[in-house]
Design an enzyme around this catalytic site. Structure first.
Site, PDB file in Angstrom:
ATOM      1  N   GLU A  49     104.779  93.069  68.308  1.00  0.00           N
ATOM      2  CA  GLU A  49     105.410  94.121  67.521  1.00  0.00           C
ATOM      3  C   GLU A  49     106.906  93.837  67.477  1.00  0.00           C
ATOM      4  OE1 GLU A  49     104.482  98.037  68.874  1.00  0.00           O
ATOM      5  OE2 GLU A  49     102.417  97.960  68.159  1.00  0.00           O
ATOM      6  N   ASP A  60     112.237 106.861  69.593  1.00  0.00           N
ATOM      7  CA  ASP A  60     112.576 105.898  70.640  1.00  0.00           C
ATOM      8  C   ASP A  60     113.507 106.507  71.674  1.00  0.00           C
ATOM      9  OD1 ASP A  60     111.130 103.663  69.614  1.00  0.00           O
ATOM     10  OD2 ASP A  60     112.622 103.523  68.021  1.00  0.00           O
TER      11      ASP A  60
END
Length: 271
Positions: A49, A60
């Site tokens: 990824e 995040d």
């Protein structure tokens, strides 16, 4: 069958779990991203990824936010991320690459232009954090038409309707967010994950990868007992942050090998 799908099929035959590491393109420097991708493969990655840096990465935690900030400061853009994948492909045509990021850079480029460029760069899948499956059928269709697997998130709070939406428009694998919160969170509820994964797999019919909160080989092994794949990102970014450049690739490879070794101790298919 896509490259991602064939990877999971091959692993299922041998009873192995997919190891899916995450790094941010352009962190700590654009010229180091391809060497780091190669280091991930050397450490046992089955799928990579690759994060597309964005200025407001809402899902995040601080670690990956810092990586995005460094990458953006280094001039990393979506087009340069695609160039990076293209460069990686000159030495590795086999390992699937999934771009993970947010809708804004893709919409700025234009969906049709993006999926065409991603196909030309030999990207295999795309996971857009803020594209809910019930609202992006046209994007998912464009991705599939270009040979890309559109990958979606499910969470502990996801409803059965969300399961059905993901099953309808997604392909490749499911990314199950194992925690309520952001990436890099510290505490995993293994019992909750173990109870949830079979429900997801039964209703969605795709391999399930688990991410968020996986910090070490032992937590990866425990997740591997119930999931098809383990996704690990923040811990790798921390390794990048603390490593001198001349040890960067070696340290990342060494850490990932520990995780790979632990995953390979898990026996049998989860299906």
């Amino acid at each position: 069958m896509s490259k991602i799908q064939s990877t999971f099929q091959r692993l299922q035959v041998t009873g192995r779990r997919a190891l899916i590491p995450f790094i941010t393109a352009g962190d700590p420097a654009p010229e180091l991203t391809v060497p780091l991708m190669n280091a991930l493969v050397e450490g046992g990655a089955d799928i990579i990824e690759l994060g597309v840096p964005f200025s407001d990465p809402m899902a995040d935690g601080p670690t990956i936010q810092r990586a995005s900030e460094r990458a953006l400061a280094n001039g990393m853009t979506l087009r340069r991320v695609l160039d990076t994948v293209r460069e990686f492909r000159t030495g590795n045509a086999e390992t699937p690459v999934v771009l993970m990021g947010y809708a804004n850079p893709i919409e700025a480029m234009g969906v049709e232009r993006f999926v065409s460029a991603a196909r030309e760069a030999q990207v295999d899948g795309v996971l857009i954090v803020d594209y809910p499956p019930e609202e992006c059928e046209s994007f998912a269709r464009a991705a599939k038409d270009a040979g890309l697997d559109p990958i979606f998130l499910l969470a502990p709070t996801s409803t059965e309707q969300r399961f059905r939406d993901v099953a309808r428009v997604g392909s490749g694998y499911i990314y199950y967010v194992s925690l309520k919160g952001v990436t890099g969170s510290a505490t995993l509820d293994f019992d909750e994950v173990a109870a949830r994964i079979p429900q997801i797999r039964a209703q969605v019919g795709m391999p399930v990868g688990v991410g968020f909160g996986i910090r070490d080989a032992e937590s990866a092994r425990r997740i591997g007992e119930v999931a098809d794949a383990v996704v690990i990102g923040s811990r790798i970014i921390e390794e990048i942050e603390r490593s001198p450049r001349d040890r960067l690739a070696a340290n990342v490879t060494a850490f990932l090998r520990e995780v790979r070794t632990a995953l390979d101790q898990v026996e049998g298919s989860v299906r």
